[in-house]
Design a protein around this motif. Structure first.
Motif, PDB file in Angstrom:
ATOM      1  N   CYS A 151       4.845 -37.851  20.941  1.00 17.85           N
ATOM      2  CA  CYS A 151       3.608 -37.829  20.102  1.00 17.85           C
ATOM      3  C   CYS A 151       2.365 -37.435  20.810  1.00 17.85           C
ATOM      4  CB  CYS A 151       3.296 -39.389  19.585  1.00 17.85           C
ATOM      5  SG  CYS A 151       4.485 -39.886  18.220  1.00 17.85           S
ATOM      6  N   ARG A 158       1.259 -39.606  11.781  1.00 20.46           N
ATOM      7  CA  ARG A 158       0.904 -41.017  11.718  1.00 20.46           C
ATOM      8  C   ARG A 158      -0.721 -41.219  11.464  1.00 20.46           C
ATOM      9  NH1 ARG A 158       2.636 -43.331  16.821  1.00 20.46           N
ATOM     10  NH2 ARG A 158       0.594 -43.994  17.362  1.00 20.46           N
ATOM     11  N   ARG A 167      -4.068 -44.258  11.130  1.00 19.71           N
ATOM     12  CA  ARG A 167      -4.449 -45.575  11.205  1.00 19.71           C
ATOM     13  C   ARG A 167      -6.044 -45.700  11.023  1.00 19.71           C
ATOM     14  NH1 ARG A 167      -3.720 -47.816  16.808  1.00 19.71           N
ATOM     15  NH2 ARG A 167      -1.449 -47.477  16.412  1.00 19.71           N
ATOM     16  N   CYS A 197       3.808 -36.371  15.495  1.00 19.50           N
ATOM     17  CA  CYS A 197       5.051 -36.928  16.427  1.00 19.50           C
ATOM     18  C   CYS A 197       6.107 -36.317  16.015  1.00 19.50           C
ATOM     19  CB  CYS A 197       5.231 -38.381  15.880  1.00 19.50           C
ATOM     20  SG  CYS A 197       4.036 -39.514  16.201  1.00 19.50           S
ATOM     21  N   ARG A 219       2.423 -43.622   7.387  1.00 19.84           N
ATOM     22  CA  ARG A 219       3.026 -42.191   8.039  1.00 19.84           C
ATOM     23  C   ARG A 219       3.340 -41.280   6.691  1.00 19.84           C
ATOM     24  NH1 ARG A 219       5.792 -43.564  13.195  1.00 19.84           N
ATOM     25  NH2 ARG A 219       5.311 -45.599  13.525  1.00 19.84           N
ATOM     26  N   ASP A 234      -0.479 -48.877  10.658  1.00 19.61           N
ATOM     27  CA  ASP A 234      -0.001 -47.408  10.563  1.00 19.61           C
ATOM     28  C   ASP A 234       0.618 -46.967   9.276  1.00 19.61           C
ATOM     29  OD1 ASP A 234      -0.966 -47.050  13.316  1.00 19.61           O
ATOM     30  OD2 ASP A 234       1.031 -46.641  14.251  1.00 19.61           O
TER      31      ASP A 234
END
Length: 143
Positions: free
Chosen positions: A92, A117, A119, A87, A50, A48
């Motif tokens: 989230c 976030r 990924r 989030c 952010r 992840d």
């Protein structure tokens, strides 16, 4: 007699207007937005990354406003396998598309802070080059 009736009607209307004044502020709607030209760089699949916490601009007063809807937009230069979440400190929500909105955070504080976030999926076929999140925008509507 006719003018007395008019005066009474005017006083009743004025009283009704003044009695509603405290409620007018409570239902006042607003929105704030923040734009980031460059977001995180996703280099490692499965890890992840952010954004910094996103809050209303300093010149914007949200007060005790509560979220009605949150919208977002972000861009990647090439097609990618990026998953993303919006989030709030209380919850989230997955952002299924690069452009969209949700009412899933409705009722939570419009002050945030919000964090986005991201990924990359962990896969053997993932390109080695990193994926940059760009042109990110968050819009928070509140009441």
């Amino acid at each position: 007699m006719k003018s007395l009736g008019c005066v009474l009607a005017l006083l009743v209307a004025l009283g009704a207007t003044l009695s509603m004044a405290p409620f007018a502020k409570a239902v006042e709607a607003g929105s704030w937005a923040v734009t980031l030209p460059r977001g995180p760089l996703l280099t490692t699949p499965g890890r992840d990354e952010r954004t910094a916490p996103l809050r209303p601009p300093e010149a914007h007063t949200v007060g005790d406003g509560h979220i009605t809807r949150v919208s977002w937009r972000y861009v990647t230069k090439r097609p990618s396998d990026v998953r993303a979440w919006l989030c709030h400190p209380r919850r989230c929500v997955e952002m299924a598309t690069r452009r969209g909105g949700t009412r899933a955070l409705q009722g939570l504080s419009a002050q945030g802070p919000f964090v986005l976030r991201f990924r990359r999926a962990a896969s053997r076929n993932a390109p080695r080059a990193g994926v940059r999140i760009e042109d990110l925008q968050l819009i928070v509507n509140y009441r």
